[in-house]
Design a protein around this motif. Structure first.
Motif, PDB file in Angstrom:
ATOM      1  N   ASP A   1       0.841  -1.194   0.000  1.00 14.13           N
ATOM      2  CA  ASP A   1       0.000   0.000   0.000  1.00 14.13           C
ATOM      3  C   ASP A   1       0.878   1.246   0.000  1.00 14.13           C
ATOM      4  O   ASP A   1       2.023   1.221   0.461  1.00 14.13           O
ATOM      5  N   ALA A   2       0.319   2.348  -0.483  1.00 13.90           N
ATOM      6  CA  ALA A   2       1.093   3.583  -0.612  1.00 13.90           C
ATOM      7  C   ALA A   2       1.607   4.083   0.734  1.00 13.90           C
ATOM      8  O   ALA A   2       2.715   4.617   0.838  1.00 13.90           O
ATOM      9  N   ASP A   3       0.797   3.928   1.805  1.00 13.92           N
ATOM     10  CA  ASP A   3       1.185   4.449   3.119  1.00 13.92           C
ATOM     11  C   ASP A   3       1.774   3.367   4.027  1.00 13.92           C
ATOM     12  O   ASP A   3       1.902   3.557   5.229  1.00 13.92           O
ATOM     13  N   GLU A   4       2.130   2.243   3.446  1.00 12.68           N
ATOM     14  CA  GLU A   4       2.615   1.124   4.244  1.00 12.68           C
ATOM     15  C   GLU A   4       4.040   1.368   4.717  1.00 12.68           C
ATOM     16  O   GLU A   4       4.941   1.645   3.921  1.00 12.68           O
TER      17      GLU A   4
ATOM     18  N   SER B   1       7.260   2.830  -6.056  1.00  8.86           N
ATOM     19  CA  SER B   1       6.607   3.622  -5.012  1.00  8.86           C
ATOM     20  C   SER B   1       5.388   4.271  -5.646  1.00  8.86           C
ATOM     21  O   SER B   1       4.798   3.724  -6.578  1.00  8.86           O
ATOM     22  N   GLY B   2       5.022   5.426  -5.146  1.00  5.64           N
ATOM     23  CA  GLY B   2       3.888   6.136  -5.723  1.00  5.64           C
ATOM     24  C   GLY B   2       2.575   5.749  -5.095  1.00  5.64           C
ATOM     25  O   GLY B   2       2.516   5.210  -3.979  1.00  5.64           O
TER      26      GLY B   2
END
Length: 426
Positions: free
Chosen positions: A287-290, A311-312
């Motif tokens: 996940d992006a915020d992982e 990323s992203g």
């Protein structure tokens, strides 16, 4: 007239060789029955290990050999089998397990890596290649004080050769990588190498293939089954569809076909000392915020690497790779080895455990030489060159091997290949 070069193999070694030769002014084509980067280059560990090139063959492995044969959960397994190629390879491996030879090989591989690192960076920036590259350094973490002390001695030796590495105790390790805090009680320290990088090898291969085709390099999806020579000179090659193609007067054939190079060259009397080193990997979507490691991490005891690729908005992927098995010539995975890698990764990354699935497993057969050195340069047959045998370091050593090969072929100067010639190393 420009030098004509035909390359057998569209993996990382063949493609980088084609790119270096194209930029040296050669007329290049590539022949491979499979799509670019789809074989052993497809899902490796993703680590560009410029400083971690020490060979598997070194004195410290000798006491470990019984475990390789008997322990089901050993990170390296030597599976006994009736294979006529294995005894000779194994004996050559044992002969290479001396301090002097291991250090000489380490020095040679560091030189080859140092040649390739700026070349890869140049290609990445100048050609605009996107392959999820990151310069985030690497931590090799240790669970045993004795193993860390051995790593300290190796780092001291490599420091004499210009390699920047730092030994971290537990506190400095956790300060460097807070994501390892949950393992505080099991880790004793680490080797920190700030110059290490990661990247998606398959994505790089596809980008290079596209660039090559846009600049006049043909990539032919065909299989060459036999080479033909006469009076010490390469004369022709045969395709699986029966076509025989005559070698042009100014043409060089480079065999960069990984393990397939061995069978292709054997009828000409060229004995490549290659045996498959089977590796495994798993890939997990993030996940992006992982929150995960900021650096690339290697668990030294289990020989498992963890590299975040991309990323992203989608968070990229985590590549989990490990295992080095001498397990014959078939790439199909062993369920027990996949489950071992899944279990170890789940223990190391409990927050991601539910997404680490055995069904996502990949295996690749790395073309390994007994002493860990690739074999590069001209053979005893005029017009026939090789670029293979990089083992588990294909992604790292391919750019340097390509540049050295291109320089040697275009300038007729094989000095840079001396330490990797088949005649010099066997």
């Amino acid at each position: 007239m420009a030098e004509r070069v035909t390359i057998i193999g569209a993996g990382i070694t063949g493609l980088t060789s084609a790119l270096a030769l194209l930029e040296a002014g050669c007329q290049v084509r590539i022949i491979d029955p499979e799509p670019p980067g789809s074989g052993t280059s497809a899902a490796n560990g993703g680590q560009l290990s410029w400083a971690f090139v020490a060979p598997l063959a070194e004195p410290g492995v000798l006491p470990q050999l019984p475990g390789w044969l008997t322990h089901a959960d050993s990170p390296i397994r030597w599976v006994p089998r009736l294979d006529p190629a294995l005894p000779a390879w194994g004996l050559a491996f044992l002969r290479a397990c001396t301090r002097q030879r291991a250090r000489a090989t380490t020095t040679a591989l560091l030189e080859l890596a140092a040649l390739g690192k700026p070349q890869l960076d140049d290609w990445r920036t100048r050609l605009g290649l996107d392959f999820d590259w990151r310069a985030n350094g690497k931590l090799v973490v240790y669970r045993d004080a004795g193993a860390l002390e051995k790593a300290r001695r190796q780092a001291a030796f490599q420091r004499e050769l210009g390699v920047e590495q730092e030994i971290l105790d537990r506190g400095a390790l956790l300060e460097r990588e807070p994501g390892l805090e949950r393992h505080r009680n099991s880790l004793v320290g680490a080797v920190w190498t700030p110059g290490e990088e990661v990247g998606d090898c398959a994505k790089f291969c596809r980008g290079v293939a596209s660039h090559l085709e846009n600049h006049g390099v043909s990539i032919e999806r065909r299989r060459i089954t036999r080479l033909e020579s006469e009076a010490g000179r390469l004369t022709a090659w045969h395709f699986s569809d029966g076509e025989r193609q005559q070698r042009a007067a100014n043409e060089t054939l480079i065999v960069a076909a990984g393990l397939a190079s061995r069978a292709l060259l054997a009828p000409l009397g060229i004995r490549l000392p290659l045996y498959p080193l089977k590796g495994y990997s798993l890939t997990v979507d993030l996940d992006a915020d992982e929150r995960l490691f900021d650096t690339s991490v290697t668990d030294a005891a289990r020989k498992v690497v963890y590299a975040r690729l991309g990323s992203g908005s989608n968070g990229g992927r985590l590549r989990i790779a490990g295992i080095a098995d001498l397990d014959g010539w078939q790439a199909r995975p062993r369920a027990s080895r996949v489950e071992m890698l899944k279990r170890q990764a789940s223990e190391f990354l409990p927050d991601q455990a539910s997404r680490i699935q055995a069904t996502d497993a990949w295996t690749g057969l790395r073309p390994a030489t007994p002493d860990g050195r690739p074999r590069l340069g001209p053979t005893d047959i005029d017009g026939l060159w090789i670029n293979t045998g990089h083992g588990a370091l294909g992604w790292t050593l391919a750019p340097g091997s390509a540049l050295a090969t291109a320089q040697a072929l275009s300038k007729r100067d094989i000095q840079a290949l001396t330490k990797f010639r088949l005649s010099a190393t066997g």
